[in-house]
Design an enzyme around this catalytic site. Structure first.
Site, mmCIF file in Angstrom:
data_model
loop_
_atom_site.group_PDB
_atom_site.id
_atom_site.type_symbol
_atom_site.label_atom_id
_atom_site.label_comp_id
_atom_site.label_asym_id
_atom_site.label_seq_id
_atom_site.Cartn_x
_atom_site.Cartn_y
_atom_site.Cartn_z
ATOM 1 N N SER A 73 0.877 -1.177 0.000
ATOM 2 C CA SER A 73 0.000 0.000 0.000
ATOM 3 C C SER A 73 0.913 1.226 0.000
ATOM 4 C CB SER A 73 -0.886 -0.055 1.245
ATOM 5 O OG SER A 73 -1.529 1.160 1.444
ATOM 6 N N LEU A 76 1.451 5.100 -4.401
ATOM 7 C CA LEU A 76 2.001 5.748 -5.599
ATOM 8 C C LEU A 76 2.915 6.934 -5.284
ATOM 9 C CD1 LEU A 76 -1.233 5.508 -7.783
ATOM 10 C CD2 LEU A 76 0.801 4.083 -7.967
ATOM 11 N N CYS A 132 -5.885 3.484 -11.022
ATOM 12 C CA CYS A 132 -5.975 4.632 -10.106
ATOM 13 C C CYS A 132 -7.360 5.291 -10.190
ATOM 14 C CB CYS A 132 -4.864 5.634 -10.404
ATOM 15 S SG CYS A 132 -4.496 5.794 -12.143
ATOM 16 N N GLY A 263 8.295 -8.374 -10.680
ATOM 17 C CA GLY A 263 8.039 -7.386 -9.638
ATOM 18 C C GLY A 263 8.572 -7.829 -8.290
HETATM 19 C C1 LIG Z 1 6.143 -2.407 -3.756
HETATM 20 C C2 LIG Z 1 5.369 -2.391 -5.048
HETATM 21 C C3 LIG Z 1 5.142 -1.177 -5.700
HETATM 22 C C4 LIG Z 1 4.432 -1.150 -6.912
HETATM 23 N N1 LIG Z 1 4.224 0.046 -7.549
HETATM 24 C C5 LIG Z 1 3.554 0.073 -8.741
HETATM 25 C C6 LIG Z 1 3.375 1.311 -9.439
HETATM 26 O O1 LIG Z 1 3.848 2.385 -9.032
HETATM 27 N N2 LIG Z 1 2.658 1.282 -10.609
HETATM 28 C C7 LIG Z 1 2.155 0.104 -11.121
HETATM 29 O O2 LIG Z 1 1.532 0.135 -12.194
HETATM 30 N N3 LIG Z 1 2.340 -1.080 -10.483
HETATM 31 C C8 LIG Z 1 3.021 -1.112 -9.312
HETATM 32 N N4 LIG Z 1 3.208 -2.313 -8.667
HETATM 33 C C9 LIG Z 1 2.681 -3.568 -9.260
HETATM 34 C C10 LIG Z 1 3.809 -4.359 -9.975
HETATM 35 O O3 LIG Z 1 4.388 -3.609 -11.008
HETATM 36 C C11 LIG Z 1 3.262 -5.693 -10.534
HETATM 37 O O4 LIG Z 1 2.241 -5.410 -11.473
HETATM 38 C C12 LIG Z 1 2.672 -6.595 -9.456
HETATM 39 O O5 LIG Z 1 3.467 -6.547 -8.290
HETATM 40 C C13 LIG Z 1 2.522 -8.062 -9.910
HETATM 41 O O6 LIG Z 1 3.761 -8.621 -10.271
HETATM 42 P P1 LIG Z 1 4.668 -9.513 -9.251
HETATM 43 O O7 LIG Z 1 3.770 -10.570 -8.687
HETATM 44 O O8 LIG Z 1 5.789 -10.015 -10.097
HETATM 45 O O9 LIG Z 1 5.132 -8.572 -8.195
HETATM 46 C C14 LIG Z 1 3.931 -2.367 -7.461
HETATM 47 C C15 LIG Z 1 4.165 -3.578 -6.790
HETATM 48 C C16 LIG Z 1 4.882 -3.607 -5.598
HETATM 49 C C17 LIG Z 1 5.126 -4.938 -4.922
#
Ligand SMILES: Cc1cc2nc3c(=O)[nH]c(=O)nc-3n(C[C@H](O)[C@H](O)[C@H](O)COP(=O)(O)O)c2cc1C
Length: 285
Positions: A73, A76, A132, A263
């Site tokens: 959480s 952004l 968003c 991610g």
């Molecule tokens: C700490 C953190 C911050 C993230 N910040 C963003 C973001 O700023 N914008 C966005 O589109 N997705 C954001 N995400 C989502 C990731 O880019 C990704 O879509 C999501 O974590 C699923 O992939 P994963 O399971 O490989 O982590 C964030 C995820 C994490 C864990």
């Protein structure tokens, strides 16, 4: 296996992209990789989400580990487009890999302002985060409102000629929105963002965190979305959700993704991306 991919003009040396928000803005990348490693293993760098004005993000707690997953959480948090261009973009440009800027706004005009601000920059692409809230529609997210997504994507496509991806939310009208992206000539969809989740930090007094779930826990869910979308529509899909190994990445590629994003695996070990590509290379296909 051949690693290079051309996603509607976005040329990637490997299909691996760093997912938004998990490598910040690239200012610490040199602490973990040599320049050569970055340019060998990382197909593209997707920035943390950037907005028009700086955002402080949410107060703590911002992270909560769950079995095989992570709830975040962050809210952004980012320095805003002006500081991003002045301070962070030059650090990213040191590397000879495509830069994709992840954008978020609370109304269409904000997205258009961001696109305008990036036009004179040498970046290879943009990725819209549509998870968003849309303030003009009472704060419900763009992704819960296909018509709002259509209006947004249409306007952005008119003013941005280079690579343009839309990052879908995994919940809501996913198929309808993917079809809209295809109809509006979006170059690729990223499937997908995190899943709405809740973690209990403390029972008494009750303290919770509401945020987005990522990591291996979501892989089967997102993989199904990728597979079903690829069966129904004809748009490049970038798979994103729970990949931590070369085999996970391969599953996404076999289920219809043309590239993938990493991610949460970066937070477990920042050098995981090297292991993932090295493992992927060992599959004889
Ligand atoms: C700490 C953190 C911050 C993230 N910040 C963003 C973001 O700023 N914008 C966005 O589109 N997705 C954001 N995400 C989502 C990731 O880019 C990704 O879509 C999501 O974590 C699923 O992939 P994963 O399971 O490989 O982590 C964030 C995820 C994490 C864990």
């Amino acid at each position: 296996m051949r690693l290079s991919v051309n996603l509607n003009g976005l040329k990637l040396k490997t299909p691996l992209m760093l997912a938004s928000g998990t490598w910040g803005l690239g200012d610490n990348i040199d602490k973990f990789f040599t320049k050569e490693e970055v340019e060998t293993y990382i197909g593209a760098f997707v920035t943390k989400g950037i907005s028009v004005n700086p955002r402080e993000g949410n107060p703590p707690p911002r992270l909560c580990e769950t079995p095989c997953g992570l709830i975040n959480s962050i809210g952004l948090e980012n320095p805003g487009i002006k500081e991003f261009k002045a301070k962070y973009l030059p650090m990213l440009k040191i590397y000879n890999i495509p830069i994709v800027v992840n954008l978020h706004g609370e109304k269409i005009e904000e997205f258009l302002e961001l696109v305008e601000a990036l036009k004179e920059e040498e970046i290879e692409g943009i990725e819209l985060n549509i998870s968003c809230p849309n303030v003009k529609k009472g704060g419900i997210s763009f992704s819960s409102d296909p018509k709002a997504v259509e209006d947004l994507v249409k306007e952005v496509r008119k003013s941005w000629d280079n690579f343009f991806a839309v990052k879908l939310s995994p919940v809501g009208a996913v198929f309808e929105i993917a079809e809209i992206c295809q109809k509006q000539d979006v170059d690729a969809i990223v499937v997908a963002n995190t899943y709405p989740a809740l973690g209990v930090i403390n029972l008494k007094p009750l303290k919770i965190i509401k945020g987005g779930l990522s990591g291996p826990a979501i892989k089967p869910l997102t993989l199904r979305l990728v597979y079903e979308l690829s069966q129904r529509i004809d748009i490049s899909i970038i798979g994103c959700g729970g990949i931590i190994s070369g085999k996970d990445a391969l599953e996404y590629l076999f289920c219809g993704a043309r590239a993938f994003q990493i991610g949460t695996a970066n937070l477990i070990d920042p050098r995981n991306v090297i292991k993932i590509i090295e493992e992927l290379k060992t599959f004889e296909i």
